[in-house]
Design an enzyme around this catalytic site. Sequence first.
Site, PDB file in Angstrom:
ATOM      1  N   PRO A  79       0.844  -1.086   0.004  1.00  0.00           N
ATOM      2  CA  PRO A  79      -0.245   0.246  -0.080  1.00  0.00           C
ATOM      3  C   PRO A  79       0.437   0.924  -0.112  1.00  0.00           C
ATOM      4  O   PRO A  79       1.504   1.452   0.477  1.00  0.00           O
ATOM      5  CB  PRO A  79      -0.908  -0.176   1.243  1.00  0.00           C
ATOM      6  CG  PRO A  79      -0.581  -0.939   2.043  1.00  0.00           C
ATOM      7  CD  PRO A  79       0.479  -2.294   1.344  1.00  0.00           C
ATOM      8  N   ASN A  80       0.535   2.435  -0.838  1.00  0.00           N
ATOM      9  CA  ASN A  80       1.121   3.137  -0.786  1.00  0.00           C
ATOM     10  C   ASN A  80       1.830   3.902  -1.459  1.00  0.00           C
ATOM     11  O   ASN A  80       2.574   5.279  -2.492  1.00  0.00           O
ATOM     12  CB  ASN A  80       1.149   3.989   0.380  1.00  0.00           C
ATOM     13  CG  ASN A  80      -0.236   4.163   1.547  1.00  0.00           C
ATOM     14  OD1 ASN A  80      -1.145   4.732   1.150  1.00  0.00           O
ATOM     15  ND2 ASN A  80       0.136   3.707   2.639  1.00  0.00           N
ATOM     16  N   ARG A 136       4.817  10.437  -2.049  1.00  0.00           N
ATOM     17  CA  ARG A 136       4.840  10.704  -1.187  1.00  0.00           C
ATOM     18  C   ARG A 136       5.872  10.744   0.062  1.00  0.00           C
ATOM     19  O   ARG A 136       7.086  10.003  -0.498  1.00  0.00           O
ATOM     20  CB  ARG A 136       4.531   8.925  -1.213  1.00  0.00           C
ATOM     21  CG  ARG A 136       3.846   8.656  -0.029  1.00  0.00           C
ATOM     22  CD  ARG A 136       4.235   6.794   0.471  1.00  0.00           C
ATOM     23  NE  ARG A 136       4.089   6.189   1.546  1.00  0.00           N
ATOM     24  CZ  ARG A 136       4.376   5.417   2.327  1.00  0.00           C
ATOM     25  NH1 ARG A 136       5.271   4.517   1.069  1.00  0.00           N
ATOM     26  NH2 ARG A 136       3.918   5.321   3.469  1.00  0.00           N
ATOM     27  N   TYR A 169      11.230   8.459   0.982  1.00  0.00           N
ATOM     28  CA  TYR A 169      11.250   7.353   0.116  1.00  0.00           C
ATOM     29  C   TYR A 169      11.802   8.194  -1.468  1.00  0.00           C
ATOM     30  O   TYR A 169      12.080   7.204  -2.424  1.00  0.00           O
ATOM     31  CB  TYR A 169      10.073   7.067   0.104  1.00  0.00           C
ATOM     32  CG  TYR A 169       9.135   6.824   1.724  1.00  0.00           C
ATOM     33  CD1 TYR A 169       9.756   5.248   1.627  1.00  0.00           C
ATOM     34  CD2 TYR A 169       8.214   7.195   1.817  1.00  0.00           C
ATOM     35  CE1 TYR A 169       9.437   4.635   2.866  1.00  0.00           C
ATOM     36  CE2 TYR A 169       7.896   6.834   2.753  1.00  0.00           C
ATOM     37  CZ  TYR A 169       8.017   5.167   3.290  1.00  0.00           C
ATOM     38  OH  TYR A 169       7.529   5.141   4.407  1.00  0.00           O
ATOM     39  N   ASN A 184       7.789  -5.923  -1.129  1.00  0.00           N
ATOM     40  CA  ASN A 184       8.092  -4.889  -0.056  1.00  0.00           C
ATOM     41  C   ASN A 184       6.901  -4.160   0.134  1.00  0.00           C
ATOM     42  O   ASN A 184       6.005  -4.104  -0.695  1.00  0.00           O
ATOM     43  CB  ASN A 184       8.819  -3.030  -0.830  1.00  0.00           C
ATOM     44  CG  ASN A 184       8.417  -2.273   0.385  1.00  0.00           C
ATOM     45  OD1 ASN A 184       8.091  -2.262   0.908  1.00  0.00           O
ATOM     46  ND2 ASN A 184       9.308  -1.368   0.218  1.00  0.00           N
ATOM     47  N   ALA A 201       3.318  -0.943   4.807  1.00  0.00           N
ATOM     48  CA  ALA A 201       2.604  -1.206   6.309  1.00  0.00           C
ATOM     49  C   ALA A 201       2.609  -2.425   6.431  1.00  0.00           C
ATOM     50  O   ALA A 201       1.934  -2.930   7.664  1.00  0.00           O
ATOM     51  CB  ALA A 201       1.810   0.125   6.063  1.00  0.00           C
ATOM     52  N   GLU A 246      12.372 -10.094   1.092  1.00  0.00           N
ATOM     53  CA  GLU A 246      11.698  -8.253   1.498  1.00  0.00           C
ATOM     54  C   GLU A 246      12.920  -7.160   1.151  1.00  0.00           C
ATOM     55  O   GLU A 246      14.027  -7.162   1.658  1.00  0.00           O
ATOM     56  CB  GLU A 246      11.564  -8.690   2.698  1.00  0.00           C
ATOM     57  CG  GLU A 246      10.779  -7.148   3.548  1.00  0.00           C
ATOM     58  CD  GLU A 246      11.202  -7.781   5.177  1.00  0.00           C
ATOM     59  OE1 GLU A 246      10.645  -9.298   5.749  1.00  0.00           O
ATOM     60  OE2 GLU A 246      10.423  -7.153   5.610  1.00  0.00           O
ATOM     61  N   HIS A 252      13.020  -2.963   2.039  1.00  0.00           N
ATOM     62  CA  HIS A 252      11.819  -1.680   2.353  1.00  0.00           C
ATOM     63  C   HIS A 252      13.107  -0.479   1.443  1.00  0.00           C
ATOM     64  O   HIS A 252      14.618  -0.640   1.886  1.00  0.00           O
ATOM     65  CB  HIS A 252      12.425  -1.292   3.618  1.00  0.00           C
ATOM     66  CG  HIS A 252      11.518  -2.555   4.292  1.00  0.00           C
ATOM     67  ND1 HIS A 252       9.472  -2.154   4.160  1.00  0.00           N
ATOM     68  CD2 HIS A 252      11.639  -3.550   4.680  1.00  0.00           C
ATOM     69  CE1 HIS A 252       9.204  -3.723   5.001  1.00  0.00           C
ATOM     70  NE2 HIS A 252      10.709  -4.537   5.187  1.00  0.00           N
ATOM     71  N   ARG A 276      12.789   3.380  12.490  1.00  0.00           N
ATOM     72  CA  ARG A 276      12.380   4.879  12.148  1.00  0.00           C
ATOM     73  C   ARG A 276      11.822   4.272  13.649  1.00  0.00           C
ATOM     74  O   ARG A 276      12.035   4.085  14.899  1.00  0.00           O
ATOM     75  CB  ARG A 276      11.381   4.450  10.922  1.00  0.00           C
ATOM     76  CG  ARG A 276      12.319   5.208   9.501  1.00  0.00           C
ATOM     77  CD  ARG A 276      11.846   4.864   8.708  1.00  0.00           C
ATOM     78  NE  ARG A 276      10.459   5.789   8.588  1.00  0.00           N
ATOM     79  CZ  ARG A 276       9.165   5.579   7.798  1.00  0.00           C
ATOM     80  NH1 ARG A 276      10.098   4.655   6.629  1.00  0.00           N
ATOM     81  NH2 ARG A 276       9.022   6.100   7.394  1.00  0.00           N
TER      82      ARG A 276
HETATM   83  C1  DQA Z   1       8.392   0.613   3.852  1.00  0.00           C
HETATM   84  C2  DQA Z   1       8.478   0.998   5.054  1.00  0.00           C
HETATM   85  C3  DQA Z   1       7.634   0.533   5.792  1.00  0.00           C
HETATM   86  O1  DQA Z   1       7.809   0.980   6.997  1.00  0.00           O
HETATM   87  C4  DQA Z   1       6.259   1.654   5.365  1.00  0.00           C
HETATM   88  O2  DQA Z   1       5.400   1.511   5.994  1.00  0.00           O
HETATM   89  C5  DQA Z   1       5.753   1.689   3.815  1.00  0.00           C
HETATM   90  C6  DQA Z   1       7.324   2.055   2.840  1.00  0.00           C
HETATM   91  C7  DQA Z   1      10.011   0.578   3.105  1.00  0.00           C
HETATM   92  O3  DQA Z   1      10.157   0.986   1.897  1.00  0.00           O
HETATM   93  O4  DQA Z   1      10.428   1.922   3.240  1.00  0.00           O
HETATM   94  O5  DQA Z   1       4.902   2.236   3.077  1.00  0.00           O
HETATM   95  O6  DQA Z   1       8.277  -0.740   3.586  1.00  0.00           O
END
Ligand code: DQA
Length: 142
Positions: free
Chosen positions: A11-12, A19, A24, A75, A78, A99, A101, A108
């Site tokens: 998501p997002n 964003r 990011y 990825n 959240a 995985e 990120h 964080r």
């Molecule tokens: C994320 C880190 C997560 O905590 C966050 O909710 C994201 C992006 C990252 O790529 O750094 O949406 O996965």
Amino acid sequence: MSKLIYVLNGPNLNLLGKRQPEIYGHETLADVQKRMEEKGDALGLEIAFFQSNHEGELVDIIHQAREQAAGIVINPAAYSHTSVAILDALNTFEGPVVEVHISNIHKREAFRHHSYVSSRAEGVIAGLGTLGYVLALDYFAQ
Ligand code: DQA
């Protein structure tokens, strides 16, 4: 035949580039897809790239990967920190999982320090920006 790698984004991440760019970066998800496809071509890997804001849809894509993919880059965004459903789905997949990120989740907020997916992943790349996605492909090429 080249190996098929599924790349899943949670998501997002459709808003990548717009964003919170201070966290990011400015690259869009389309930019990341292009870089991965180019790197995939160089390494002899085929890339199937997905993004969804819906947990169940990500589960469905992982089920599809069971039939088709040699590996998964994910990825989970959240959902990393909340989703037993995505962990369970990945546990039905027999190939390797990496995985990724973009940010360093360990630097964080405390709620980002735990990822359900990490207990299933062969490796976790966090904090190297979008380069992490590209580096994951080197692992699969090996
Ligand atoms: C994320 C880190 C997560 O905590 C966050 O909710 C994201 C992006 C990252 O790529 O750094 O949406 O996965």
